[in-house]
Design a protein around this motif. Sequence first.
Motif, PDB file in Angstrom:
ATOM      1  N   GLY A  15       0.792  -1.216   0.000  1.00 31.58           N
ATOM      2  CA  GLY A  15       0.000   0.000   0.000  1.00 31.58           C
ATOM      3  C   GLY A  15       0.825   1.266   0.000  1.00 31.58           C
ATOM      4  O   GLY A  15       0.299   2.365  -0.209  1.00 31.58           O
ATOM      5  N   GLY A  16       2.122   1.129   0.228  1.00 33.20           N
ATOM      6  CA  GLY A  16       3.013   2.274   0.276  1.00 33.20           C
ATOM      7  C   GLY A  16       3.477   2.714  -1.097  1.00 33.20           C
ATOM      8  O   GLY A  16       3.043   2.186  -2.128  1.00 33.20           O
ATOM      9  N   SER A  17       4.395   3.684  -1.081  1.00 29.56           N
ATOM     10  CA  SER A  17       4.903   4.272  -2.326  1.00 29.56           C
ATOM     11  C   SER A  17       6.423   4.359  -2.313  1.00 29.56           C
ATOM     12  O   SER A  17       7.046   4.455  -1.257  1.00 29.56           O
ATOM     13  N   LEU A  18       6.989   4.330  -3.494  1.00 27.63           N
ATOM     14  CA  LEU A  18       8.412   4.583  -3.700  1.00 27.63           C
ATOM     15  C   LEU A  18       8.566   5.322  -5.016  1.00 27.63           C
ATOM     16  O   LEU A  18       7.749   5.155  -5.933  1.00 27.63           O
ATOM     17  N   PHE A  68       1.477   2.982 -11.258  1.00 25.56           N
ATOM     18  CA  PHE A  68       2.816   3.507 -11.518  1.00 25.56           C
ATOM     19  C   PHE A  68       2.740   4.632 -12.542  1.00 25.56           C
ATOM     20  O   PHE A  68       1.897   4.609 -13.445  1.00 25.56           O
ATOM     21  N   THR A  69       3.660   5.596 -12.402  1.00 27.05           N
ATOM     22  CA  THR A  69       3.745   6.693 -13.356  1.00 27.05           C
ATOM     23  C   THR A  69       5.201   6.920 -13.732  1.00 27.05           C
ATOM     24  O   THR A  69       6.052   7.109 -12.859  1.00 27.05           O
ATOM     25  N   LEU A  86       1.670  -0.069  -3.728  1.00 29.75           N
ATOM     26  CA  LEU A  86       2.550  -1.205  -3.983  1.00 29.75           C
ATOM     27  C   LEU A  86       1.990  -2.485  -3.380  1.00 29.75           C
ATOM     28  O   LEU A  86       1.360  -2.476  -2.316  1.00 29.75           O
ATOM     29  N   LYS A  87       2.264  -3.587  -4.085  1.00 32.30           N
ATOM     30  CA  LYS A  87       1.805  -4.910  -3.682  1.00 32.30           C
ATOM     31  C   LYS A  87       3.014  -5.822  -3.491  1.00 32.30           C
ATOM     32  O   LYS A  87       4.060  -5.588  -4.110  1.00 32.30           O
ATOM     33  N   PRO A  88       2.879  -6.873  -2.689  1.00 36.34           N
ATOM     34  CA  PRO A  88       4.005  -7.804  -2.537  1.00 36.34           C
ATOM     35  C   PRO A  88       4.495  -8.360  -3.874  1.00 36.34           C
ATOM     36  O   PRO A  88       5.692  -8.600  -4.042  1.00 36.34           O
ATOM     37  N   THR A 119      11.433  -4.111  -2.413  1.00 38.63           N
ATOM     38  CA  THR A 119      10.807  -5.188  -1.649  1.00 38.63           C
ATOM     39  C   THR A 119       9.553  -4.649  -0.980  1.00 38.63           C
ATOM     40  O   THR A 119       9.616  -3.656  -0.254  1.00 38.63           O
ATOM     41  N   VAL A 120       8.427  -5.313  -1.239  1.00 39.49           N
ATOM     42  CA  VAL A 120       7.143  -4.897  -0.666  1.00 39.49           C
ATOM     43  C   VAL A 120       6.688  -5.986   0.301  1.00 39.49           C
ATOM     44  O   VAL A 120       6.472  -7.131  -0.100  1.00 39.49           O
TER      45      VAL A 120
END
Length: 122
Positions: A15-18, A68-69, A86-88, A119-120
């Motif tokens: 669920g997070g972002s990078l 994603f963008t 993000l997903k695993p 790594t998710v």
Amino acid sequence: QVQLVESGGGLVQAGGSLRLSCAASGRTFSNFAMGWFRQAPGKEREFVATITWSGSTTYYSDSVKGRFTISRDRSKNTVYLQMNSLKPEDTAVYYCAGAQSTVALRSTPSYWGQGTQVTVSS
């Protein structure tokens, strides 16, 4: 010597972002299509996203579309990949790539970076 250097990878919860960055040096990539691929353990490298030299057109794999963008700053010779929700299953080594066109990039990129690990965790 042409060099693509990725950065921004790391560990994030689902669920997070990078945001990944790819800095190009050694030549001007402003007229190149740029893109991202990824390779998960035990799997083949797969296309993620690409952007035309002008930045006006982007393409995404179905698995990342809407999350994603890809973008680029031609003045900085840098391309970005903003990854949200993000997903695993997004866990992989992410590679930056460059080619003469988006078609060429999706088939046989001319240049590759060394990769950055994402790594998710679930």
